[in-house]
Design a protein around this motif. Structure first.
Motif, short mmCIF file in Angstrom:
data_model
loop_
_atom_site.label_atom_id
_atom_site.label_comp_id
_atom_site.label_asym_id
_atom_site.label_seq_id
_atom_site.Cartn_x
_atom_site.Cartn_y
_atom_site.Cartn_z
N THR A 18 0.80 -1.23 0.00
CA THR A 18 0.00 0.00 0.00
C THR A 18 0.83 1.28 0.00
O THR A 18 0.27 2.37 -0.13
N TRP A 25 -0.90 5.09 7.93
CA TRP A 25 -2.33 5.06 7.56
C TRP A 25 -3.18 5.65 8.67
O TRP A 25 -4.13 6.40 8.41
N LEU A 46 -10.37 4.83 1.53
CA LEU A 46 -9.07 4.25 1.18
C LEU A 46 -9.04 3.80 -0.27
O LEU A 46 -8.05 4.03 -0.98
N GLU A 49 -10.01 7.33 -2.64
CA GLU A 49 -9.11 8.48 -2.56
C GLU A 49 -7.63 8.11 -2.61
O GLU A 49 -6.80 8.94 -2.96
N HIS A 50 -7.31 6.85 -2.25
CA HIS A 50 -5.91 6.47 -2.16
C HIS A 50 -5.57 5.25 -3.02
O HIS A 50 -4.42 4.80 -3.00
#
Length: 177
Positions: A18, A25, A46, A49-50
């Motif tokens: 990740t 995180w 998560l 957006e990521h």
């Protein structure tokens, strides 16, 4: 005993998958306002957006909830608890599952439903206390078929130990048959 999420995937594995560690995180989610969000919103954030893969997003979300929102190990997003145990039984997938189902049914009665054609065949029970049991058969290995029993909707953390002992006993009966 149920492990905390952080004790599952190590920091190196999480960073490799990740780009961030558990602590990174947690800080990112805290800064985004996730202390006030529910499980679904955190996981969706998560992913959307990521760009985090859904499987990793679930793990990061549970870790955040345990570390920052007070969620206990074994606790589900709805506040109930779950425990799970896996053992390997001899035989092909559906035969191993049938052996486990017979052991479970001998203690809790006939299942409520099943899906034996699913990619991971599953048999489910609804228990009188509104908790649920699920038996699944995983992909066979050289030594047999791993079967899993999961007890869900356990009302509180104190009841987890007794549920775990019952799962172990049912799996033991399946292994002995």
């Amino acid at each position: 005993m149920v492990r905390a999420q952080r004790d599952g995937a190590g920091p190196e594995a999480l960073r490799a998958a990740t780009g961030r560690t558990h602590e990174e995180w947690r800080a990112l989610l805290t800064d985004a306002g996730a202390l006030d969000w529910d499980h679904g919103r955190i996981a969706a954030h998560l992913v959307e957006e990521h760009g985090v893969d859904g499987w990793w997003a679930q793990g990061i979300t549970v870790d955040f909830e345990q570390a920052c929102q007070g969620r206990l190990p074994g606790q589900r997003a709805d506040g109930t608890f779950a425990v799970s145990r896996t053992r390997t039984l001899p035989g092909e997938r559906l035969d191993a599952l049938a052996t486990l189902v017979a052991a479970v049914a001998g203690e809790v009665g006939e299942p409520a439903r099943s899906n034996l054609q699913a990619r991971t065949p599953v048999v489910r029970w609804r228990l009188p206390d509104d908790s649920r049991l699920a038996a699944t058969a995983l992909a066979p290995t050289r030594s047999g078929t791993p079967v899993n029993l999961t007890w869900e909707k356990i009302p509180d953390a104190a009841a987890m130990a007794a549920a775990t002992a019952r799962l172990e006993a049912m799996l033991g009966r399946a292994l002995a048959s």
